[in-house]
Write a protein that holds these residues in place. Sequence first.
Motif, mmCIF file in Angstrom:
data_model
loop_
_atom_site.group_PDB
_atom_site.id
_atom_site.type_symbol
_atom_site.label_atom_id
_atom_site.label_comp_id
_atom_site.label_asym_id
_atom_site.label_seq_id
_atom_site.Cartn_x
_atom_site.Cartn_y
_atom_site.Cartn_z
ATOM 1 N N UNK A 1 0.843 -1.202 0.000
ATOM 2 C CA UNK A 1 0.000 0.000 0.000
ATOM 3 C C UNK A 1 0.879 1.253 0.000
ATOM 4 N N UNK A 2 1.788 1.227 -0.955
ATOM 5 C CA UNK A 2 2.801 2.280 -1.055
ATOM 6 C C UNK A 2 2.166 3.597 -1.488
ATOM 7 N N UNK A 3 2.590 4.680 -0.890
ATOM 8 C CA UNK A 3 2.061 6.004 -1.202
ATOM 9 C C UNK A 3 2.481 6.423 -2.619
ATOM 10 N N UNK A 4 1.528 6.736 -3.502
ATOM 11 C CA UNK A 4 1.871 7.103 -4.881
ATOM 12 C C UNK A 4 2.779 8.324 -4.988
ATOM 13 N N UNK A 5 2.596 9.309 -4.127
ATOM 14 C CA UNK A 5 3.449 10.503 -4.214
ATOM 15 C C UNK A 5 4.895 10.159 -3.846
ATOM 16 N N UNK A 6 5.105 9.270 -2.884
ATOM 17 C CA UNK A 6 6.461 8.819 -2.544
ATOM 18 C C UNK A 6 7.062 8.020 -3.694
ATOM 19 N N UNK B 1 6.429 8.347 -6.947
ATOM 20 C CA UNK B 1 6.798 9.226 -8.058
ATOM 21 C C UNK B 1 8.019 10.077 -7.737
ATOM 22 N N UNK B 2 8.300 10.311 -6.465
ATOM 23 C CA UNK B 2 9.485 11.083 -6.084
ATOM 24 C C UNK B 2 10.768 10.269 -6.214
ATOM 25 N N UNK B 3 10.695 8.949 -6.025
ATOM 26 C CA UNK B 3 11.903 8.122 -5.975
ATOM 27 C C UNK B 3 12.056 7.148 -7.136
ATOM 28 N N UNK B 4 11.108 7.077 -8.026
ATOM 29 C CA UNK B 4 11.140 6.064 -9.079
ATOM 30 C C UNK B 4 12.227 6.348 -10.119
ATOM 31 N N UNK C 1 8.304 0.014 -26.120
ATOM 32 C CA UNK C 1 7.372 0.980 -25.573
ATOM 33 C C UNK C 1 6.762 0.582 -24.246
ATOM 34 N N UNK C 2 7.238 -0.521 -23.663
ATOM 35 C CA UNK C 2 6.729 -0.941 -22.365
ATOM 36 C C UNK C 2 7.394 -0.138 -21.254
ATOM 37 N N UNK C 3 6.629 0.158 -20.230
ATOM 38 C CA UNK C 3 7.108 0.900 -19.069
ATOM 39 C C UNK C 3 7.929 -0.026 -18.200
ATOM 40 N N UNK C 4 9.108 0.406 -17.812
ATOM 41 C CA UNK C 4 10.005 -0.423 -17.005
ATOM 42 C C UNK C 4 10.465 0.373 -15.793
ATOM 43 N N UNK C 5 10.331 -0.216 -14.608
ATOM 44 C CA UNK C 5 10.794 0.398 -13.367
ATOM 45 C C UNK C 5 12.036 -0.365 -12.916
ATOM 46 N N UNK C 6 13.149 0.342 -12.779
ATOM 47 C CA UNK C 6 14.380 -0.313 -12.329
ATOM 48 C C UNK C 6 14.593 -0.155 -10.832
ATOM 49 N N UNK C 7 13.985 0.887 -10.221
ATOM 50 C CA UNK C 7 14.143 1.077 -8.785
ATOM 51 C C UNK C 7 13.173 2.140 -8.287
ATOM 52 N N UNK C 8 12.864 2.055 -7.008
ATOM 53 C CA UNK C 8 12.217 3.137 -6.266
ATOM 54 C C UNK C 8 12.465 2.873 -4.787
ATOM 55 N N UNK C 9 12.592 3.960 -4.059
ATOM 56 C CA UNK C 9 12.872 3.890 -2.632
ATOM 57 C C UNK C 9 14.060 2.954 -2.401
ATOM 58 N N UNK C 10 13.933 1.933 -1.578
ATOM 59 C CA UNK C 10 15.041 1.006 -1.322
ATOM 60 C C UNK C 10 14.952 -0.247 -2.196
ATOM 61 N N UNK C 11 14.003 -0.298 -3.090
ATOM 62 C CA UNK C 11 13.805 -1.466 -3.951
ATOM 63 C C UNK C 11 14.547 -1.309 -5.269
#
Length: 186
Positions: free
Chosen positions: A110-115, A117-120, A128-138
Motif C-alpha cells: 500500500x505504497x504512497x503514490x506521491x512517494x 513518483x518522487x523516488x522512481x 514501448x513498455x514501461x520499465x521500473x528499475x528502482x524506487x525507494x530502497x527497492x
Amino acid sequence: SLPTWQIFVAFGILYSVSRIKYYVLWIKIKRFRRISVFVFCSIFIVLYLFNITYYLHNYYRHYAPEFSGEWQFGYREAIRFINPLKAKYKNIVISESIGRPYMYVLFYERYDPSSYWKTVKDSFDEIGFYHVSAFDSYQFVREGVGSVDPNTLYILPPRVIPPGVRILKEIKQLDGEPVLVIFDKT
C-alpha cells in the motif's frame, strides 16, 4: 475475442434447434413427437450439466496448482514475508524473472503514490513498455546479481542463487516448484 465465441455458440444453438425442429416435424405420429422432443431436451441438459461440472472441476481442482506460475505466483508471498524484515536492510533486490515485481510491491505494501513518483527510476524500453528499475530502497533486476552486499535482502529465482548466502525462505508455486528464494549475505 469473447464476442466471437458467443456468436459461434449462438449459431450452434440455432442450428441445433432448427435441425431438431426438422426432425420432430418429420415424425408423423404425435406421441413419438413428444417423446423425441423429450429425448433431445434431456440429451442437451445432460451434456450442458456435464460441461458445467467438467469446467468447475478443472477450475477449482486443477487450474490453480497447474498454472500458478502464469499468474506470477510468489511475489505476494515474498513481499509479505519481507515486510517485517525490510527495516534491517538498506536495499531490497527483487528479480523480474516471473513478472514485473514493482506493481506487487506497490500494491501489497500500500505504497504512497506521491512517494513512489518522487523516488522512481523508470524508462520505456525499445518496444514501448514501461520499465521500473528502482524506487525507494527497492531495485529490480532481470537476472542474478554479481556480488552479494551484506546490507541487502535478495529475492531471486533458485537458479541464480550464489554460494555462501543465508537462505531465509524459499517460495514455491502451488504445484511445489520453487519459484523465488529470499536470502541475504551471512
